[in-house]
Write an enzyme that holds these catalytic residues in place. Structure first.
Site, PDB file in Angstrom:
ATOM      1  N   LYS A 107      40.818  33.732  36.317  1.00  0.00           N
ATOM      2  CA  LYS A 107      39.425  33.663  36.766  1.00  0.00           C
ATOM      3  C   LYS A 107      39.199  34.419  38.070  1.00  0.00           C
ATOM      4  O   LYS A 107      38.062  34.720  38.418  1.00  0.00           O
ATOM      5  CB  LYS A 107      38.988  32.201  36.889  1.00  0.00           C
ATOM      6  CG  LYS A 107      38.911  31.526  35.526  1.00  0.00           C
ATOM      7  CD  LYS A 107      38.289  30.144  35.597  1.00  0.00           C
ATOM      8  CE  LYS A 107      38.195  29.505  34.227  1.00  0.00           C
ATOM      9  NZ  LYS A 107      39.502  29.023  33.727  1.00  0.00           N
TER      10      LYS A 107
HETATM   11  C1  LIG Z   1      39.545  28.726  32.396  1.00  0.00           C
HETATM   12  C2  LIG Z   1      40.910  28.774  31.864  1.00  0.00           C
HETATM   13  C3  LIG Z   1      41.154  28.954  30.488  1.00  0.00           C
HETATM   14  C4  LIG Z   1      40.037  29.007  29.484  1.00  0.00           C
HETATM   15  O1  LIG Z   1      39.234  30.169  29.591  1.00  0.00           O
HETATM   16  P1  LIG Z   1      37.798  30.207  28.912  1.00  0.00           P
HETATM   17  O2  LIG Z   1      37.220  31.520  29.300  1.00  0.00           O
HETATM   18  O3  LIG Z   1      37.027  29.049  29.439  1.00  0.00           O
HETATM   19  O4  LIG Z   1      38.032  30.086  27.437  1.00  0.00           O
HETATM   20  C5  LIG Z   1      42.465  29.057  30.068  1.00  0.00           C
HETATM   21  N1  LIG Z   1      43.496  28.961  30.940  1.00  0.00           N
HETATM   22  C6  LIG Z   1      43.298  28.792  32.256  1.00  0.00           C
HETATM   23  C7  LIG Z   1      44.478  28.678  33.151  1.00  0.00           C
HETATM   24  C8  LIG Z   1      42.008  28.698  32.761  1.00  0.00           C
HETATM   25  O5  LIG Z   1      41.827  28.515  34.063  1.00  0.00           O
END
Ligand SMILES: *Cc1c(COP(=O)(O)O)cnc(C)c1O
Length: 431
Positions: A107
């Site tokens: 993210k």
């Molecule tokens: C947010 C997150 C996900 C999921 O991603 P999405 O875009 O919500 O499907 C998977 N793994 C980690 C470590 C995350 O922080």
């Protein structure tokens, strides 16, 4: 490029409006009015391009000239200041390590882009912008760090009390300055609901400029397509060209949506797999054609504990809501906590590679679903050191903690308590 709402093709807004609003007034999610196709040229020598070069080329059609090209180029270089290596785990499976950014999770990439895109658009505003973000763990830290000390922007992070790991919590509650952490007595779905309600609240919107930084915001979502190209470029370097399968550990399904957009733009991905924990709403939909959201269940891969994935409507939008078509594009696969632990242990022992609980679902889905001749690449969405309470008992030793994570652990956390209601949040925001 204009952007429409998934609830109405007639509502068309500018990039600036889509980014500042996050969610359309009719509660739909914004989508690009068309998805451009990249030139064949671009793919012919993709293996020789750098990560920022790829980023600029693939995002330009969406963001320029609303953001002038030279400025956007600099923005891309600044946002992508760390590597995203594709690491070979077995003969057929690669790990695309998205955890080399400041908070060790994928993210970071979307958040760093969004902070820079937003600050481009708000430079001429008089009032502060308030970012509301609901987090099940990683979003909060990535957004808080992406926006930390950016002038004219306040960030409010809502997170479910007791459902976020200590490391995740410290990564946003220790910052201070323009970052406020709100500990909600409820689940992640409650946090997400309150944020959605806040955006539709008349009084709040009259008094404050609000925007979202969840994966519903296009300024976060679209940049996530970059690393699908970059992962592919690295496979090409390793002599792999066809039959590439991407596997994405999924919660709100923003990450995989960005991959589907990349494929629509011409990236030669054979197919996608979506891996989930027991919150298997989308794998169930893929099987039955019925979408039945449920309250989320807590798991050891908690960033994917989502019972009503917000980006699912975008996936439907991409494929005209045709179940047959969606099923052709994506295969679903879900795993229990025990299976995730078993996978982390086995891959450590056999392949000498430490998975985090989220990446583990991606690896295992490939293990199950890859067909002969296919090469799989899963998104390793976080560093295993972010989940020591899960990983360390399983592998029987400590995970080496990267320096940038240690720094957070030494900070002093600070947050305000809130019940799971809009009224309580409003009181904090209007203070
Ligand atoms: C947010 C997150 C996900 C999921 O991603 P999405 O875009 O919500 O499907 C998977 N793994 C980690 C470590 C995350 O922080």
């Amino acid at each position: 490029m204009k952007f429409y709402s998934t609830n109405s093709q007639d509502v068309k807004v500018s990039l600036k409006e889509a980014v500042l609003k996050g969610l359309a007034a009719d509660k739909g999610l914004y989508m690009p009015e068309y998805i451009p196709e990249l030139e064949k040229d671009f793919f012919d020598n993709i293996q020789d391009k750098t990560l920022p070069e790829i980023g600029f080329e693939v995002l330009k059609p969406f963001f320029c000239p609303d953001i002038p090209e030279d400025k956007f180029k600099a923005l891309v270089e600044d946002a992508l200041n760390f590597d995203i290596p594709a690491v070979k785990v077995t003969d057929d499976i690669y790990s695309l390590e998205l955890f080399h950014g400041p908070t060790l999770a994928f993210k970071d990439i979307g958040a760093r882009f969004m902070a820079r895109i937003l600050s481009h658009f708000v430079a001429d505003q008089k009032k502060d912008i308030n970012i509301l973000v609901a987090t099940s763990g990683d979003t909060g830290s990535a957004v808080a760090n992406g926006f930390y000390k950016v002038p004219g922007i306040n960030v409010f992070v809502l997170y479910p009390k007791g459902l976020v790991s200590e490391v995740q919590e410290k990564q946003f509650t220790t910052l201070g300055e323009n970052i406020t952490s709100i500990e909600v007595d409820g689940t992640f779905d409650d946090c997400q609901r309150i944020v959605k309600e806040a955006f539709l609240d008349k009084e709040l919107n009259e008094k404050l400029i609000l925007t979202s930084a969840n994966s519903i915001n296009l300024a976060r979502l679209l940049p996530q397509s970059i690393y699908y190209y970059y992962g592919y470029a690295q496979l090409r370097k390793a002599g792999i060209k066809d039959d590439v399968v991407y596997c994405v550990p999924s919660g709100n399904f923003g990450n995989i949506t960005a991959g589907l957009v990349a494929q629509t733009m011409g990236l030669p991905v054979k197919r996608f797999m979506a891996a989930t924990n027991i919150n298997d709403i989308v794998p169930e939909y893929l099987k039955s054609g019925l979408y039945s959201p449920k309250p989320s269940k807590a798991t050891i891969a908690n960033a994917m504990d989502v019972g009503d994935p917000s980006n699912f409507v975008r996936i439907l939008d991409l494929y005209d809501s045709k179940h047959e078509l969606v099923k052709k594009k994506i295969e679903g696969c879900s795993f229990t906590d025990d299976e995730i632990r078993e996978g982390v242990k086995r891959v450590d022992e056999k392949e000498n590679y430490i998975l985090d609980p989220h990446g583990a679902t991606g690896y295992m889905a490939l293990e199950k679903g890859l067909q002969k001749g296919e090469k799989g690449i899963f998104l390793e969405t976080a560093h295993p050191a972010k989940f020591p309470e899960v990983v360390e008992p399983v592998i029987g030793r400590k995970v080496v903690v990267p320096e940038r994570l240690k720094a957070f652990m030494d900070g002093t956390p600070k947050s305000v308590a809130s019940n799971a209601s809009l009224e309580d949040l409003k009181a904090h925001l209007l203070k």
